[in-house]
Design a protein around this motif. Structure first.
Motif, mmCIF file in Angstrom:
data_model
loop_
_atom_site.group_PDB
_atom_site.id
_atom_site.type_symbol
_atom_site.label_atom_id
_atom_site.label_comp_id
_atom_site.label_asym_id
_atom_site.label_seq_id
_atom_site.Cartn_x
_atom_site.Cartn_y
_atom_site.Cartn_z
ATOM 1 N N GLY A 1 -12.023 -8.963 -30.308
ATOM 2 C CA GLY A 1 -11.262 -7.943 -31.014
ATOM 3 C C GLY A 1 -10.436 -7.078 -30.103
ATOM 4 N N SER A 2 -10.459 -7.360 -28.791
ATOM 5 C CA SER A 2 -9.645 -6.548 -27.893
ATOM 6 C C SER A 2 -8.179 -6.779 -28.224
ATOM 7 C CB SER A 2 -9.943 -6.910 -26.444
ATOM 8 O OG SER A 2 -9.683 -8.273 -26.215
ATOM 9 N N ARG A 3 -7.398 -5.722 -28.057
ATOM 10 C CA ARG A 3 -6.002 -5.855 -28.449
ATOM 11 C C ARG A 3 -5.092 -5.735 -27.229
ATOM 12 N NH1 ARG A 3 -4.812 -0.139 -31.551
ATOM 13 N NH2 ARG A 3 -5.266 1.230 -29.807
ATOM 14 N N VAL A 4 -3.845 -6.133 -27.383
ATOM 15 C CA VAL A 4 -2.878 -6.104 -26.294
ATOM 16 C C VAL A 4 -1.811 -5.080 -26.616
ATOM 17 C CG1 VAL A 4 -1.213 -7.440 -24.957
ATOM 18 C CG2 VAL A 4 -3.320 -8.522 -25.761
ATOM 19 N N LEU A 5 -1.563 -4.166 -25.682
ATOM 20 C CA LEU A 5 -0.517 -3.166 -25.844
ATOM 21 C C LEU A 5 0.850 -3.816 -25.642
ATOM 22 C CD1 LEU A 5 -2.090 -0.165 -23.906
ATOM 23 C CD2 LEU A 5 -2.137 -0.622 -26.355
ATOM 24 N N PRO A 6 1.943 -3.128 -26.064
ATOM 25 C CA PRO A 6 3.291 -3.706 -25.916
ATOM 26 C C PRO A 6 3.640 -4.119 -24.490
ATOM 27 C CG PRO A 6 3.350 -1.805 -27.372
ATOM 28 C CD PRO A 6 1.960 -1.872 -26.817
ATOM 29 N N ASN A 7 3.055 -3.447 -23.503
ATOM 30 C CA ASN A 7 3.355 -3.807 -22.101
ATOM 31 C C ASN A 7 2.514 -4.967 -21.596
ATOM 32 O OD1 ASN A 7 0.864 -2.675 -21.804
ATOM 33 N ND2 ASN A 7 1.507 -0.962 -20.520
ATOM 34 N N GLY A 8 1.721 -5.548 -22.497
ATOM 35 C CA GLY A 8 0.905 -6.693 -22.124
ATOM 36 C C GLY A 8 -0.471 -6.352 -21.630
ATOM 37 N N GLU A 9 -0.758 -5.070 -21.511
ATOM 38 C CA GLU A 9 -2.065 -4.635 -21.029
ATOM 39 C C GLU A 9 -3.125 -4.851 -22.104
ATOM 40 O OE1 GLU A 9 -3.525 -0.702 -18.716
ATOM 41 O OE2 GLU A 9 -2.673 -0.355 -20.692
ATOM 42 N N ARG A 10 -4.237 -5.463 -21.720
ATOM 43 C CA ARG A 10 -5.311 -5.712 -22.673
ATOM 44 C C ARG A 10 -6.245 -4.509 -22.722
ATOM 45 N NH1 ARG A 10 -7.038 -9.794 -25.571
ATOM 46 N NH2 ARG A 10 -5.543 -11.205 -24.618
ATOM 47 N N VAL A 11 -6.582 -4.074 -23.943
ATOM 48 C CA VAL A 11 -7.429 -2.900 -24.141
ATOM 49 C C VAL A 11 -8.811 -3.357 -24.573
ATOM 50 C CG1 VAL A 11 -7.731 -0.741 -25.386
ATOM 51 C CG2 VAL A 11 -5.437 -1.530 -24.823
ATOM 52 N N TYR A 12 -9.840 -2.946 -23.840
ATOM 53 C CA TYR A 12 -11.205 -3.318 -24.169
ATOM 54 C C TYR A 12 -11.976 -2.182 -24.823
ATOM 55 C CZ TYR A 12 -10.443 -7.502 -21.414
ATOM 56 O OH TYR A 12 -9.962 -8.688 -20.937
ATOM 57 N N GLY A 13 -11.388 -1.040 -24.920
ATOM 58 C CA GLY A 13 -12.035 0.094 -25.555
ATOM 59 C C GLY A 13 -11.107 1.286 -25.546
#
Length: 715
Positions: A432-444
């Protein structure tokens, strides 16, 4: 304008604190256990039933039986007394008597006096279904012990008992042949029931003789759900991996096949009283979707498109035009069957569970969270301070307001030191981790909620003011099922779930968060990692000293060690070995389900001199933090100790665990001061109020209790 709003909020809060203590909603104090002074939340919903005249709704819950006015949604009564959570409920045809079932017992209630008329005992397991026949003289019940029992309502005498399998060698061989019963449905008026089995077989049995009257074959897969139409002529079966079907009960032939499989796990089946509409609640794979199917054409008439969480109970009024649902978001709602539109919210506050707690430093507010939702109460009145109409889970007129976080599981809640903000640390599951517009993956994420903003006409207590992405991977924790014995003697399977682990330092500027292969120290103001500590694996608990200079971490199944870390350098300072088992013996005991003495909870005393650790064997150990010397071993819990908390003055230690009780201890002697009982589930967190006079407890039963601990404090 903002300054004026803050001043207004401040003066309103100050005025509230000067008022004498009193709860705005009387039901907050109904049926409280000994030692409790308030209950926030009403308990998870287990069943729903309308009175014959449809003016009242009975809700079987973890608390007891709530009675609501169907027109106004007002709480009419709370019936308590069962040994555990209430399952099915049923009204007599004259509406004067209510039957309720729990573990091994059935109560008959006089609704006029709200007293128990009779207690029916005989079942050796959970009561699964209840029904009072039209004559109001006979009660029929089924149970997980495999029996169907008939009772005389007037005398409470058991009339007859039938087992799913007949007695003797034939019954024993039949049980071996058929295997476990995986689904059941009972037809009260015609006195027969249907049983489903893992191999796809369905058997119809006469309730008076327990003989098989018909066997239905044709499915390939596990029978997950069965329901019989109101006239007793049609059976619906839902099979894992196969399509749902309609069967003619008289002939045993298939009438219709639905165009798809519903993957029933976690779902439900229900006919409307006229038998023309079948309500199907999909399981997890269908995201709890609710659909209204025309039985004649086997087509969807309408569907509920709004996400209200997992449906926990259903009931259909006699007019067949509406549906009442109880769901995991804590609400009871009325729906239009023809369109799937919501007509109204009947009740709220029936949360499925609470796992996290936080008092505001001024003691005026209490936050409780579970999954992705946070709720806040005024601790003096039990009400919400403002109405948040725009929030998804907010219900106008309810005693709480909700914040739905559009991210993963909540790991920790904490108020800012000035009580103006609430912080929550949330984790994504890996998929369920998502990716920000700059390509950075968010884990929390760490979210900041502003307290006390808004204008007088459309005031908002909470406004989402900032979101900081956490880009290091956060561990998902353990997902296992363990068997525990509750304080009332009942044995239950508890799903031990932890989406991650986080702990704030007392100044709120730093928090620790367990990753999959590391332990991270984060800057709460920037969302950046300050330090990464070497993680030996399987960390189950974290605790900071009050000055934030030392962090303690407790290992899981791979270790029996508590480690102390310097939060400035990231270096390990020292460690404590909690048991003498080697790692291999430790792991072996865990594999075979034996107590391993691993630490499940940690807490430092306010002065940092004592560390308390709680383990899976029910024992608590107190350690002198400076010398690592064991001071006391506290015995009293029978299973997992999952929460520990010292009072603000450090004189009292509160502990809780899987069996649903709270123990209070004198910290400097290890003497037990008292026991608090009232929860029907695993207590996940404890929190003392800033003045130390109130203890809050959060449980998987969907309840938060406020306990008066004054009587345990030495003069």
């Amino acid at each position: 304008m903002t300054i004026m709003c803050r001043l207004l909020a401040f003066f309103l809060l100050a005025f509230t604190l000067l008022l004498p203590l009193g709860y705005a909603q009387d039901y907050i104090t109904w049926g409280l256990p000994e030692g409790a002074k308030a209950r926030f939340g009403k308990g998870a919903i287990n069943s729903l039933k309308l009175s014959p005249d449809e003016t009242r709704l009975a809700v079987g819950s973890a608390t007891g039986i709530w009675l609501y006015d169907m027109n106004t949604g007002a709480e009419l009564a709370l019936l308590t007394g069962h040994i555990d959570s209430v399952g099915p409920v049923s009204f007599s045809s004259d509406g004067r008597t209510l039957a309720s079932g729990s573990y091994g017992e059935i109560f008959l209630w006089d609704l006029e006096t709200q007293r128990i008329l009779k207690t029916l005992k005989g079942h050796k397991g959970w009561v699964g279904n209840l029904g009072i026949l039209e004559d109001s003289e006979t009660l029929v019940s089924t149970s997980s012990d495999g029996t169907v029992r008939f009772w005389d309502v007037q005398s409470g005498r058991q009339l007859k008992t039938f087992k799913a399998y007949p007695r003797g060698l034939g019954g024993f061989l039949a049980s071996i042949r058929d295997g476990e019963v995986t689904a059941a449905s009972f037809c009260l008026e015609k006195q027969f029931f249907a049983l489903g089995y893992p191999d796809g077989t369905i058997r119809l049995k006469d309730a008076r003789t327990c003989r098989v009257t018909k066997t239905i074959n044709g499915h390939k897969g596990h029978v997950a759900g069965l329901t019989i139409s109101p006239d007793g002529q049609t059976l619906v079966s839902d099979i894992n991996g196969d399509k749902t079907r309609l069967w003619d009960i008289a002939t045993g032939k298939s009438l219709q096949t639905f165009p798809e499989a519903f993957s029933f796990f976690g779902g439900a089946l229900l006919f409307t009283p006229d038998g023309k509409t079948l309500i199907i609640v999909g399981g997890l794979s269908r995201k709890n979707k609710v659909e209204f199917w025309d039985v004649d054409t086997v087509s969807v008439r309408a569907a509920i498109k709004r996400d209200i969480g997992k449906i926990r109970a259903l009931t259909s009024p006699a007019d067949c035009k509406t549906l009442v649902t109880g769901s995991s978001d804590g609400t009871v709602r009325l729906w239009d069957v023809a369109t799937g539109a919501q007509l109204k919210v009947i009740a709220s506050g029936h949360n499925s569970q609470f796992t996290h707690l936080a008092f505001s430093p001024n003691g005026a507010m209490l936050a409780a969270g579970a999954d992705t939702t946070v709720r806040i109460w005024d601790t003096r009145t039990g009400t919400h301070l403002f109405t948040s109409r725009h929030l998804e889970t907010a219900v106008q007129g309810s005693e709480t307001f909700g914040i739905t976080t559009p991210i993963g599981q909540i790991l920790k809640l904490v108020f800012s030191t000035d009580s103006t903000k609430l912080y929550s640390v949330n984790s994504f599951l890996s998929k369920g981790s998502r990716v920000l517009p700059n390509g950075e993956r968010v884990y929390g994420e760490i979210r900041s909620w502003d307290i006390g903003t808004g204008d007088s006409e459309n005031a908002e207590l909470i406004r989402d003011v900032s979101v900081l992405p956490l880009t290091e991977e956060i561990g998902e924790g353990a997902y296992i099922t363990v068997g525990v014995k509750l304080e009332n003697g009942i044995k239950k399977d508890r799903t031990y779930t932890s989406p991650g682990l986080a702990e704030f330092a007392s100044d709120r500027r730093m928090f620790a968060c367990k990753g999959r292969a590391a332990l991270h120290l984060w800057d709460a103001t920037t969302g950046n990692v300050r330090l990464t500590l070497k993680d030996p694996g399987g960390i189950k608990a974290l605790a900071f000293t009050s000055d934030g200079k030392t962090l303690a971490s407790a290992g899981g199944w791979r270790e029996n060690t508590i480690r102390f870390w310097d939060t400035t350098t990231g270096e390990q300072i020292s460690h404590i070995t909690t048991t003498k088992h080697s790692q291999w013996i430790h792991a072996l005991r865990w594999t075979f389900g034996l107590a391993t003495s691993w630490s499940e909870a940690l807490a430092f005393s306010p002065d940092g001199k004592i560390l308390a650790s709680g383990s899976d064997n029910g024992r608590i150990q107190l350690w002198e933090a400076r010398t690592m010397r064991k001071l006391f071993t506290l015995k009293g819990h029978t299973d997992y100790v999952k929460a520990l908390n010292f009072s603000p003055d450090g004189e009292m230690l509160a502990s809780s665990g899987a069996e649903g009780k709270i123990l209070l201890w004198q910290a400097n002697t290890g003497k037990r001061l008292g026991t608090l009982k009232g929860h029907g589930g695993w207590i996940k967190e404890l929190a003392f109020s800033p003045n130390g006079q109130t203890l809050a407890s959060a449980s998987e039963d969907g309840l938060v209790f406020l306990w008066d601990v004054n009587r345990f404090i030495r003069p």
